[in-house]
Design an enzyme around this catalytic site. Structure first.
Site, PDB file in Angstrom:
ATOM      1  N   TYR A  42     -21.826  16.344  17.103  1.00 28.39           N
ATOM      2  CA  TYR A  42     -22.642  16.888  18.186  1.00 28.39           C
ATOM      3  C   TYR A  42     -23.547  18.022  17.706  1.00 28.39           C
ATOM      4  O   TYR A  42     -24.468  18.429  18.428  1.00 28.39           O
ATOM      5  CB  TYR A  42     -21.771  17.421  19.329  1.00 28.39           C
ATOM      6  CG  TYR A  42     -20.856  16.413  19.977  1.00 28.39           C
ATOM      7  CD1 TYR A  42     -20.925  15.056  19.682  1.00 28.39           C
ATOM      8  CD2 TYR A  42     -19.891  16.837  20.899  1.00 28.39           C
ATOM      9  CE1 TYR A  42     -20.065  14.147  20.279  1.00 28.39           C
ATOM     10  CE2 TYR A  42     -19.036  15.928  21.508  1.00 28.39           C
ATOM     11  CZ  TYR A  42     -19.121  14.587  21.184  1.00 28.39           C
ATOM     12  OH  TYR A  42     -18.259  13.697  21.775  1.00 28.39           O
ATOM     13  N   HIS A 100     -13.049  10.772  14.780  1.00 26.65           N
ATOM     14  CA  HIS A 100     -14.038  10.371  15.791  1.00 26.65           C
ATOM     15  C   HIS A 100     -14.188   8.854  15.869  1.00 26.65           C
ATOM     16  O   HIS A 100     -14.295   8.284  16.962  1.00 26.65           O
ATOM     17  CB  HIS A 100     -15.380  11.031  15.463  1.00 26.65           C
ATOM     18  CG  HIS A 100     -16.282  11.201  16.634  1.00 26.65           C
ATOM     19  ND1 HIS A 100     -17.242  12.173  16.704  1.00 26.65           N
ATOM     20  CD2 HIS A 100     -16.387  10.514  17.802  1.00 26.65           C
ATOM     21  CE1 HIS A 100     -17.889  12.087  17.860  1.00 26.65           C
ATOM     22  NE2 HIS A 100     -17.394  11.074  18.537  1.00 26.65           N
TER      23      HIS A 100
END
Length: 269
Positions: A42, A100
């Protein structure tokens, strides 16, 4: 493991950065959110850390999640990436550290990166560990590697149009909490007539109905919003109780509509 370990709801921070993210975190904490979800990918860990440092909420009252991106899964790189994440976040530990995405085409063997993840936890840099975007077979393999009750969660896409029933049920049967991301299907829930009808009956919004449905399934949710009223509304949604008939109507909305499906994704269930 109980969902009480993972505060519900969390605040998703994907695509939020800078002053916008700072304001959202301050608003969310003031409203009572205590679970903040970020990730290396992010590129906002530093902003998250700065906002939390400015907050009067003590670190021990927060539940902070970050995730290791799939290009840092080799054990040495994984551990270095975690050190970098902690430095950006301004903390000695995260409450939850996730893989992730599984290594694309198993370029890094799962045992290698999961054992490195466990070593990070044993070093005190993560209180809990988990995975994200893992299939049923991958969850089983992960638990075979690390042992039962080793993983807190599998964070996967869950919303009324992609209900992921088999995966959710399997994770829960193996003791993993399921964390559902994109719970509002990037706004598509607002356009659905069934959700609108149920919302009207409860003097609620379709978004609140979708979040209440998620909670009814025992799934922790991490909606994202930049608006104060939406943050408050998302929190209030978890007090909404849907009837069996309403839950059945929402179950009928499943159409396998997957939004997060990059070219490196696993072969989905």
């Amino acid at each position: 493991m109980s969902t009480t370990t993972l505060p519900n709801p969390g605040l998703g921070t994907f695509r939020l950065k800078g002053d916008t993210l700072t304001q959202v975190i301050h608003d969310a904490l003031a409203l009572g959110y205590r679970h903040i979800d970020t990730a290396q990918m992010y590129e906002n860990e530093q902003d998250v850390g700065a906002a939390l440092a400015e907050s009067e909420v003590p670190r021990e009252s927060l539940f902070l999640t970050t995730k290791v991106w799939h290009d840092r899964l080799e054990p040495g790189a994984l551990k270095e990436s975690v050190r970098e994440s902690l430095e950006r976040l301004g903390t000695d530990y995260v409450d939850l550290l996730l893989i992730h995405w599984p290594s694309p085409e198993d370029a890094v063997p799962m045992a290698d990166y999961l054992n490195a993840l466990r070593e990070v936890r044993e070093a005190g840099q993560a209180r809990h560990i988990g995975v994200s975007n893992f299939t049923i077979a991958q969850v089983d393999k992960a638990l075979e590697i690390l042992g039962p009750e080793s993983l807190l969660t599998n964070q996967v896409e869950v919303h009324p149009f992609l209900q992921n029933r088999d995966l959710v049920a399997h994770c829960q049967s193996r003791g993993l909490t399921v964390t559902g991301y994109m719970p509002l299907a990037v706004g598509k829930v607002m356009e659905d007539k069934t959700l609108a009808r149920i919302a009207e009956a409860h003097d609620a919004t379709p978004a609140q109905v979708a979040l209440a449905w998620t909670r009814a399934r025992g799934v922790v949710t991490i909606p994202s919003s930049t608006k104060h009223e939406h943050l408050a509304s998302n929190l209030a949604a978890l007090d909404l109780t849907l009837s069996e008939e309403e839950l059945a109507a929402i179950a009928a909305l499943d159409r396998g509509e997957r939004i997060a499906d990059p070219d490196f994704a696993p072969d989905w269930d």
